[in-house]
Design a protein around this motif. Structure first.
Motif, mmCIF file in Angstrom:
data_model
loop_
_atom_site.group_PDB
_atom_site.id
_atom_site.type_symbol
_atom_site.label_atom_id
_atom_site.label_comp_id
_atom_site.label_asym_id
_atom_site.label_seq_id
_atom_site.Cartn_x
_atom_site.Cartn_y
_atom_site.Cartn_z
ATOM 1 N N GLU A 45 0.691 -1.263 0.012
ATOM 2 C CA GLU A 45 0.244 0.011 -0.017
ATOM 3 C C GLU A 45 0.763 1.063 -0.165
ATOM 4 N N GLY A 46 2.202 1.166 -0.004
ATOM 5 C CA GLY A 46 3.059 2.250 -0.185
ATOM 6 C C GLY A 46 3.412 2.737 1.322
ATOM 7 N N ARG A 47 3.212 2.341 2.236
ATOM 8 C CA ARG A 47 3.505 2.678 3.470
ATOM 9 C C ARG A 47 4.708 2.050 3.785
ATOM 10 N N MET A 48 5.521 2.574 4.701
ATOM 11 C CA MET A 48 6.832 2.148 5.312
ATOM 12 C C MET A 48 6.436 1.210 6.554
ATOM 13 N N ASN A 49 6.526 -0.049 5.947
ATOM 14 C CA ASN A 49 5.740 -0.908 6.845
ATOM 15 C C ASN A 49 6.477 -2.250 6.959
ATOM 16 N N ARG A 50 7.855 -2.180 6.066
ATOM 17 C CA ARG A 50 8.422 -3.517 6.071
ATOM 18 C C ARG A 50 10.090 -3.394 6.535
ATOM 19 N N ALA A 51 10.649 -4.296 6.948
ATOM 20 C CA ALA A 51 11.886 -4.346 7.540
ATOM 21 C C ALA A 51 12.967 -4.834 6.433
ATOM 22 N N LEU A 52 13.942 -4.748 6.318
ATOM 23 C CA LEU A 52 15.105 -5.056 5.539
ATOM 24 C C LEU A 52 14.842 -6.216 4.778
ATOM 25 N N LEU A 53 14.819 -7.112 5.569
ATOM 26 C CA LEU A 53 14.792 -8.788 5.050
ATOM 27 C C LEU A 53 13.439 -9.137 4.361
ATOM 28 N N ASP A 54 12.327 -8.356 4.978
ATOM 29 C CA ASP A 54 10.940 -8.384 4.286
ATOM 30 C C ASP A 54 11.208 -7.907 2.629
ATOM 31 N N ALA A 55 11.961 -6.921 2.676
ATOM 32 C CA ALA A 55 12.152 -6.277 1.399
ATOM 33 C C ALA A 55 13.228 -6.962 0.601
ATOM 34 N N GLY A 56 13.734 -8.073 1.074
ATOM 35 C CA GLY A 56 14.885 -8.632 0.447
ATOM 36 C C GLY A 56 16.096 -7.980 0.014
ATOM 37 N N GLY A 57 16.275 -6.980 1.117
ATOM 38 C CA GLY A 57 17.528 -6.072 0.956
ATOM 39 C C GLY A 57 18.745 -6.364 1.665
ATOM 40 N N SER A 58 20.034 -5.896 1.412
ATOM 41 C CA SER A 58 21.130 -5.899 1.919
ATOM 42 C C SER A 58 21.670 -4.678 2.572
ATOM 43 N N ALA A 59 22.616 -4.640 3.248
ATOM 44 C CA ALA A 59 23.328 -3.452 3.947
ATOM 45 C C ALA A 59 24.686 -3.464 3.669
ATOM 46 N N LEU A 60 25.397 -2.032 3.599
ATOM 47 C CA LEU A 60 26.414 -1.854 3.642
ATOM 48 C C LEU A 60 26.736 -1.049 4.893
ATOM 49 N N VAL A 61 27.790 -1.319 5.671
ATOM 50 C CA VAL A 61 28.030 -0.836 6.681
ATOM 51 C C VAL A 61 29.380 -0.222 6.891
ATOM 52 N N VAL A 62 29.617 1.032 7.552
ATOM 53 C CA VAL A 62 30.551 1.933 7.360
ATOM 54 C C VAL A 62 31.059 2.514 8.732
ATOM 55 N N SER A 63 32.215 2.472 9.277
ATOM 56 C CA SER A 63 32.448 3.228 10.286
ATOM 57 C C SER A 63 32.674 4.564 10.340
ATOM 58 N N GLN A 64 32.135 5.336 11.294
ATOM 59 C CA GLN A 64 32.146 6.805 10.923
ATOM 60 C C GLN A 64 32.100 7.663 12.259
ATOM 61 N N PHE A 65 33.381 7.700 12.946
ATOM 62 C CA PHE A 65 33.584 8.200 14.111
ATOM 63 C C PHE A 65 33.185 9.666 14.235
ATOM 64 N N THR A 66 32.740 10.389 13.025
ATOM 65 C CA THR A 66 32.625 11.571 13.110
ATOM 66 C C THR A 66 30.909 11.935 13.689
ATOM 67 N N LEU A 67 30.044 10.796 13.682
ATOM 68 C CA LEU A 67 28.826 10.927 14.165
ATOM 69 C C LEU A 67 29.022 11.161 15.565
ATOM 70 N N ALA A 68 30.096 10.975 16.220
ATOM 71 C CA ALA A 68 29.978 11.468 17.778
ATOM 72 C C ALA A 68 30.564 12.963 17.646
ATOM 73 N N ALA A 69 30.412 13.678 16.711
ATOM 74 C CA ALA A 69 30.760 15.348 16.827
ATOM 75 C C ALA A 69 30.110 15.999 17.693
ATOM 76 N N ASP A 70 30.657 17.042 18.563
ATOM 77 C CA ASP A 70 29.910 17.853 19.627
ATOM 78 C C ASP A 70 30.450 19.224 18.835
ATOM 79 N N THR A 71 29.163 19.737 18.548
ATOM 80 C CA THR A 71 29.526 20.982 17.955
ATOM 81 C C THR A 71 28.844 22.246 18.844
ATOM 82 N N SER A 72 28.734 21.921 20.255
ATOM 83 C CA SER A 72 27.977 22.809 21.088
ATOM 84 C C SER A 72 28.943 23.952 21.536
ATOM 85 N N ARG A 73 30.062 23.959 21.282
ATOM 86 C CA ARG A 73 31.073 24.847 21.553
ATOM 87 C C ARG A 73 31.957 25.508 20.541
#
Length: 145
Positions: free
Chosen positions: A59-87
């Motif tokens: 029905e076009g709604r986001m209602n399925r997970a990765l395996l339900d959709a027959g998909g795969s994943a690419l995982v990449v390390s990204q330490f910059t997601l820890a960035a603190d820009t508050s100062r």
């Protein structure tokens, strides 16, 4: 742990012009281990990502997970997601796990995701990588665990 999850039609990661990981329709996942994280954080985050319902159903709604959709994943390390820009204008990264711990937890996350049946390819921890992707939707979700 922290992850930036993107629904993609395709993604790949290159190192020095060589493709080291790729996925078709599925998820591009940037992952960062935070200071104080442990194996439980990696396992929990992998379970949440594997079950994340961001793929369209009949029905076009986001209602399925990765395996339900027959998909795969690419995982990449990204330490910059820890960035603190508050100062100011220069981000700080003291909230990121030390490199050895970060690599161990990154690998744990990858194996835990595979343990949920997800086909996974990866980048290379600590390498200078070029990430190419086509974001589908676009759908981009930040997740913490």
């Amino acid at each position: 742990m922290r992850a930036l999850v993107q629904r993609v039609t395709e993604a790949r990661v290159d190192i020095a012009g060589e493709t080291v990981g790729r996925c078709g329709a599925g998820l591009m996942i940037l992952v960062c281990a935070m200071r104080g994280d442990g194996e439980g954080n990696a396992d929990d985050l992998a379970a949440r990502v594997a079950k994340l319902r961001v793929f369209r159903d009949g029905e076009g709604r986001m209602n399925r997970a990765l395996l339900d959709a027959g998909g795969s994943a690419l995982v990449v390390s990204q330490f910059t997601l820890a960035a603190d820009t508050s100062r100011g204008n220069r981000p700080g990264f003291s909230d990121a796990a030390p490199p050895e711990e970060g690599e161990r937890l990154y690998e744990r996350f990858v194996e835990a995701l595979r343990g949920h049946g997800v086909p996974v390819e990866t980048g290379r921890f600590g390498a200078d990588m070029a990430v190419h992707l086509v974001n589908d939707g676009p759908v981009t979700i930040m997740m913490d665990r």
